[in-house]
Design a protein around this motif. Structure first.
Motif, PDB file in Angstrom:
ATOM      1  N   PHE A 119     -45.213 -24.119  12.884  1.00 51.44           N
ATOM      2  CA  PHE A 119     -43.600 -24.029  12.681  1.00 51.44           C
ATOM      3  C   PHE A 119     -43.230 -22.956  12.069  1.00 51.44           C
ATOM      4  O   PHE A 119     -43.625 -22.684  11.027  1.00 51.44           O
ATOM      5  CB  PHE A 119     -43.288 -25.443  12.129  1.00 51.44           C
ATOM      6  N   VAL A 120     -41.854 -22.753  12.410  1.00 53.75           N
ATOM      7  CA  VAL A 120     -41.120 -21.657  11.848  1.00 53.75           C
ATOM      8  C   VAL A 120     -39.826 -22.256  11.589  1.00 53.75           C
ATOM      9  O   VAL A 120     -39.222 -22.893  12.526  1.00 53.75           O
ATOM     10  CB  VAL A 120     -41.150 -20.384  12.144  1.00 53.75           C
ATOM     11  N   PHE A 121     -38.815 -21.540  10.707  1.00 51.27           N
ATOM     12  CA  PHE A 121     -37.447 -22.406  10.548  1.00 51.27           C
ATOM     13  C   PHE A 121     -36.453 -21.012  10.259  1.00 51.27           C
ATOM     14  O   PHE A 121     -35.899 -21.014   9.086  1.00 51.27           O
ATOM     15  CB  PHE A 121     -37.309 -23.415   9.474  1.00 51.27           C
ATOM     16  N   PRO A 122     -36.206 -20.334  11.147  1.00 54.33           N
ATOM     17  CA  PRO A 122     -35.117 -19.108  11.056  1.00 54.33           C
ATOM     18  C   PRO A 122     -34.009 -19.122  11.414  1.00 54.33           C
ATOM     19  O   PRO A 122     -33.818 -20.211  12.165  1.00 54.33           O
ATOM     20  CB  PRO A 122     -35.960 -17.981  11.786  1.00 54.33           C
ATOM     21  N   CYS A 123     -32.951 -18.441  10.939  1.00 58.02           N
ATOM     22  CA  CYS A 123     -31.710 -18.584  11.680  1.00 58.02           C
ATOM     23  C   CYS A 123     -31.278 -17.134  12.085  1.00 58.02           C
ATOM     24  O   CYS A 123     -31.684 -16.121  11.263  1.00 58.02           O
ATOM     25  CB  CYS A 123     -30.576 -19.134  10.868  1.00 58.02           C
ATOM     26  N   ALA A 124     -30.389 -16.911  13.020  1.00 62.01           N
ATOM     27  CA  ALA A 124     -29.982 -15.432  13.492  1.00 62.01           C
ATOM     28  C   ALA A 124     -28.826 -15.168  12.470  1.00 62.01           C
ATOM     29  O   ALA A 124     -28.001 -16.177  12.077  1.00 62.01           O
ATOM     30  CB  ALA A 124     -29.660 -15.803  14.827  1.00 62.01           C
ATOM     31  N   LEU A 125     -28.689 -13.777  12.235  1.00 60.31           N
ATOM     32  CA  LEU A 125     -27.614 -13.143  11.295  1.00 60.31           C
ATOM     33  C   LEU A 125     -26.740 -12.917  12.189  1.00 60.31           C
ATOM     34  O   LEU A 125     -26.686 -12.655  13.343  1.00 60.31           O
ATOM     35  CB  LEU A 125     -28.281 -12.359  10.448  1.00 60.31           C
ATOM     36  N   ASP A 126     -25.500 -12.637  11.419  1.00 61.22           N
ATOM     37  CA  ASP A 126     -24.198 -11.845  12.262  1.00 61.22           C
ATOM     38  C   ASP A 126     -24.442 -10.404  12.254  1.00 61.22           C
ATOM     39  O   ASP A 126     -23.622  -9.771  12.633  1.00 61.22           O
ATOM     40  CB  ASP A 126     -22.903 -12.300  11.479  1.00 61.22           C
ATOM     41  N   PHE A 127     -25.434  -9.818  11.747  1.00 63.73           N
ATOM     42  CA  PHE A 127     -26.005  -8.284  12.115  1.00 63.73           C
ATOM     43  C   PHE A 127     -26.970  -8.311  12.835  1.00 63.73           C
ATOM     44  O   PHE A 127     -27.699  -9.076  13.159  1.00 63.73           O
ATOM     45  CB  PHE A 127     -25.846  -7.374  10.710  1.00 63.73           C
ATOM     46  N   GLY A 128     -26.747  -7.052  13.478  1.00 65.85           N
ATOM     47  CA  GLY A 128     -28.025  -6.823  14.541  1.00 65.85           C
ATOM     48  C   GLY A 128     -27.809  -5.390  15.274  1.00 65.85           C
ATOM     49  O   GLY A 128     -27.479  -4.421  14.658  1.00 65.85           O
TER      50      GLY A 128
END
Ligand code: ADP
Ligand code: MG
Length: 371
Positions: A23-32
């Protein structure tokens, strides 16, 4: 002139578990990374980046192959090549690709996945190939394996393709089943601290850890048939650990098995609004990455260990592959000023380096900004 975007990410917990089926638990950021795509009549893919001096032109009439000298253009070229190979599609004209990224490069926030995914997303759109975000993530992961030479798991590309604002993603990297988990952090922020460490996790060291985990699976399988380390619970592992005589392989496997359990426990705690437990699990994750997986180093250890002493810090750990890059900390909003000051001072005194801080804002996954 279509413009596309795919985000970087921060992983809150579940490090080096993805390529072990955990399992992993990431979140996307508002930069990219943003990609502006324009057709040309030269039968060339012309790769340009506002972040890189090197320019690369590739003919669409020759078979695609990886570029020499670690060229940055391998990441987007890889995505196009894998997409074409997997769909059997051929490019009928050339394109100018102009990239512009605001994820700090090589800081563990996955600028690489963001450039791969934005490219796969853009060509899927312009050629109307109909792949889902998850299929695009798999294309991008394959690009990183074959064009960048890093045998990464699926986490980074998956979250870049599937991220959702105000949510983290609880992902099973074996089945690719996932749940969005709302981040109700109220008076707490996610603070990223860039170590600006000159030590980078290179492809060689990363691939060595992947290999060590495979060795652990081979040894354990002689006693208990498993496909991957994620097939073991913590108590299974305690029962069979004496069969692993190599102490390095033992430590690597112990990190992975316990980290998978910590990730489950952390998500459960968050769902129960128990941030204190979530924070303690983050700290334990860092300790395991330091002592068992050995991917932290003086810089990341100084950042995390300093943070643990500061009132108002709920948890702090390295994030991303390790050695250099960033830590992620949960900090009460009224403690952020003191946190930044104390961490920056201690870090400078200990390492001679200047830390940089970002308050993370979550964002959505890959998307079209302009048609
Ligand atoms: P991370 O993914 O943690 O940022 P990596 O070493 O995996 O670090 O990937 C960084 C590399 O990705 C850069 O050195 C460059 O080759 C490529 N890259 C990422 N974003 C861009 C961009 N906007 N323009 C050109 N190359 C980029
Ligand atoms: Mg990367």
């Amino acid at each position: 002139m279509p413009i596309y975007f795919a985000p970087g990410r921060v992983n809150l917990i579940g490090e080096h578990t993805d390529y072990n089926g955990g399992f992993v638990f990431p979140c996307a950021l508002d930069f990219g990374t943003r990609l502006t795509l324009t057709a040309n009549s030269e039968r060339l893919l012309r790769f340009r980046s506002m972040n890189m001096a090197e320019t690369v032109d590739v003919s669409i009439d020759q078979p695609f192959r990886p570029l020499p000298n670690h060229s940055w253009a391998n990441y987007p070229l890889g995505s196009i090549a894998v997409l074409m190979q997997q769909t059997g599609c051929r490019l009928e004209k050339g394109y100018d690709l102009l990239f512009e990224g605001n994820v700090p490069l090589g800081a563990g926030l996955s600028s690489s996945a963001s450039i791969e995914v934005v490219t796969a997303y853009a060509f899927n759109d312009i050629l109307q190939l109909g792949l889902s975000p998850t299929q695009l993530a798999l294309v991008a992961q394959q690009a990183e394996h074959t064009y960048a030479g890093v045998n990464c798991g699926i986490m980074d590309q998956f979250i870049s393709a599937n991220g959702k604002q105000d949510n983290a993603v609880f992902l099973n990297c074996d089945t690719l089943q996932f749940d969005y988990v709302p981040l109700h952090l109220d008076d707490v922020s996610i603070v990223l601290t860039n170590s600006h460490s000159p030590h980078k996790l290179d492809a060689g060291t990363y691939n060595q850890r992947v290999k060590e985990c495979q060795q652990a699976v081979n040894i354990i399988s002689r006693h208990k048939p498993i496909r991957q380390l994620a097939d073991l619970t913590v108590s299974d592992f305690q029962e069979i650990q004496s069969t692993i005589t190599n102490p390095v392989i033992l430590r690597r496997a112990r990190h992975v098995v316990t980290e998978i359990q910590r990730t489950r426990d952390a998500v459960k705690a968050l769902r129960n609004n128990d941030l204190a437990t979530f924070g303690q699990l983050m700290n334990q994750s860092h300790q395991s990455l330091r002592d068992d997986y050995e991917v932290t180093g003086q810089e990341l250890d100084t950042l995390a260990q300093t943070a643990w002493q500061i009132p108002g810090v709920i948890g702090s750990r390295m994030t991303g592959g390790g050695f250099g890059g960033c830590t992620v900390s949960l900090v009460r909003n009224d403690a952020i000023g003191h946190f930044q000051q104390t961490v920056a001072d201690t870090y400078r005194q200990t390492t001679g380096l200047q830390a940089e801080f970002y308050i993370a804002h979550t964002g959505g996954g890959a998307r079209t900004l302009q048609q």
